[in-house]
Design a protein around this motif. Sequence first.
Motif, PDB file in Angstrom:
ATOM      1  N   GLU A 186      -2.936  38.380  23.553  1.00 10.12           N
ATOM      2  CA  GLU A 186      -1.702  37.693  23.952  1.00 10.12           C
ATOM      3  C   GLU A 186      -2.183  36.074  23.936  1.00 10.12           C
ATOM      4  OE1 GLU A 186       0.000  39.501  27.188  1.00 10.12           O
ATOM      5  OE2 GLU A 186      -0.535  41.461  26.461  1.00 10.12           O
ATOM      6  N   GLU A 187      -3.240  35.479  24.681  1.00 10.93           N
ATOM      7  CA  GLU A 187      -3.587  34.162  24.609  1.00 10.93           C
ATOM      8  C   GLU A 187      -3.359  33.622  23.078  1.00 10.93           C
ATOM      9  OE1 GLU A 187      -7.125  31.208  25.752  1.00 10.93           O
ATOM     10  OE2 GLU A 187      -7.149  33.326  26.711  1.00 10.93           O
ATOM     11  N   ALA A 188      -3.954  34.316  22.228  1.00 11.04           N
ATOM     12  CA  ALA A 188      -4.159  33.839  20.698  1.00 11.04           C
ATOM     13  C   ALA A 188      -2.748  33.686  20.288  1.00 11.04           C
ATOM     14  CB  ALA A 188      -5.184  34.865  19.901  1.00 11.04           C
ATOM     15  N   ALA A 189      -1.810  34.749  20.530  1.00 12.39           N
ATOM     16  CA  ALA A 189      -0.708  34.648  19.998  1.00 12.39           C
ATOM     17  C   ALA A 189       0.396  33.470  20.608  1.00 12.39           C
ATOM     18  CB  ALA A 189       0.321  36.141  20.296  1.00 12.39           C
ATOM     19  N   VAL A 190       0.042  33.062  21.983  1.00  9.35           N
ATOM     20  CA  VAL A 190       0.588  31.957  22.508  1.00  9.35           C
ATOM     21  C   VAL A 190      -0.072  30.755  21.893  1.00  9.35           C
ATOM     22  CG1 VAL A 190       0.764  30.673  24.540  1.00  9.35           C
ATOM     23  CG2 VAL A 190       1.432  33.122  24.745  1.00  9.35           C
ATOM     24  N   LEU A 191      -1.235  30.495  21.648  1.00  9.53           N
ATOM     25  CA  LEU A 191      -1.701  29.494  21.206  1.00  9.53           C
ATOM     26  C   LEU A 191      -1.227  29.240  19.568  1.00  9.53           C
ATOM     27  CD1 LEU A 191      -5.287  29.914  22.428  1.00  9.53           C
ATOM     28  CD2 LEU A 191      -3.689  28.038  23.199  1.00  9.53           C
ATOM     29  N   ILE A 192      -1.295  30.388  18.753  1.00 15.29           N
ATOM     30  CA  ILE A 192      -0.603  30.219  17.583  1.00 15.29           C
ATOM     31  C   ILE A 192       0.797  29.760  17.580  1.00 15.29           C
ATOM     32  CG2 ILE A 192      -0.312  31.654  15.418  1.00 15.29           C
ATOM     33  CD1 ILE A 192      -2.819  33.542  16.402  1.00 15.29           C
ATOM     34  N   GLU A 193       1.623  30.400  18.359  1.00 18.73           N
ATOM     35  CA  GLU A 193       2.914  29.816  18.193  1.00 18.73           C
ATOM     36  C   GLU A 193       3.272  28.460  18.662  1.00 18.73           C
ATOM     37  OE1 GLU A 193       7.227  30.884  20.059  1.00 18.73           O
ATOM     38  OE2 GLU A 193       5.543  32.273  20.640  1.00 18.73           O
ATOM     39  N   ALA A 194       2.367  28.020  19.609  1.00 23.23           N
ATOM     40  CA  ALA A 194       2.236  26.406  19.805  1.00 23.23           C
ATOM     41  C   ALA A 194       1.987  25.633  18.903  1.00 23.23           C
ATOM     42  CB  ALA A 194       1.416  26.415  21.338  1.00 23.23           C
ATOM     43  N   HIS A 195       0.795  26.271  18.083  1.00 28.84           N
ATOM     44  CA  HIS A 195       0.220  25.268  17.097  1.00 28.84           C
ATOM     45  C   HIS A 195       1.362  25.341  15.761  1.00 28.84           C
ATOM     46  CE1 HIS A 195      -2.406  24.056  14.199  1.00 28.84           C
ATOM     47  NE2 HIS A 195      -2.411  24.957  13.396  1.00 28.84           N
ATOM     48  N   TRP A 196       1.940  26.482  15.810  1.00 29.94           N
ATOM     49  CA  TRP A 196       3.079  26.748  14.589  1.00 29.94           C
ATOM     50  C   TRP A 196       4.234  25.566  15.092  1.00 29.94           C
ATOM     51  CZ3 TRP A 196       7.975  28.380  15.067  1.00 29.94           C
ATOM     52  CH2 TRP A 196       8.806  28.527  13.912  1.00 29.94           C
ATOM     53  N   ARG A 197       4.662  25.410  16.338  1.00 32.61           N
ATOM     54  CA  ARG A 197       5.686  24.942  16.646  1.00 32.61           C
ATOM     55  C   ARG A 197       5.547  23.387  16.636  1.00 32.61           C
ATOM     56  NH1 ARG A 197       9.934  27.544  18.920  1.00 32.61           N
ATOM     57  NH2 ARG A 197       9.670  29.477  19.657  1.00 32.61           N
ATOM     58  N   ARG A 198       4.116  22.893  16.942  1.00 30.38           N
ATOM     59  CA  ARG A 198       3.883  21.680  16.657  1.00 30.38           C
ATOM     60  C   ARG A 198       3.736  21.269  15.389  1.00 30.38           C
ATOM     61  NH1 ARG A 198       1.258  22.331  21.489  1.00 30.38           N
ATOM     62  NH2 ARG A 198      -0.596  23.382  20.762  1.00 30.38           N
TER      63      ARG A 198
END
Length: 92
Positions: free
Chosen positions: A66-78
């Motif tokens: 779940e943490e990885a998913a949040v980090l991936i989404e934030a990375h994608w949004r940036r």
Amino acid sequence: QYELDHGFHRRLVRECGNARLLALIETERVRAQRFDGAHRRGTHDHRGSCAEHRAIVAAINKGRNEEAAVLIEAHWRRGVETVANWLAEQQA
């Protein structure tokens, strides 16, 4: 740098085991590549991007999906923000 970044993102999805999803992702990656300018503009924030990649890998390695998913989404949004800003600059 562009190829390394692309390889990282490709590696994230490679093991999903869903051939149809992988084909869709590749189709969309090729489509986005036509417009995102990454091969011309380079990585906007090389150090920041690498730090985000390390955090994603660390979360995955620790089984914190779940943490990885949040980090991936934030990375994608940036990344989307970077591309949108670059495209806006090209229009000016």
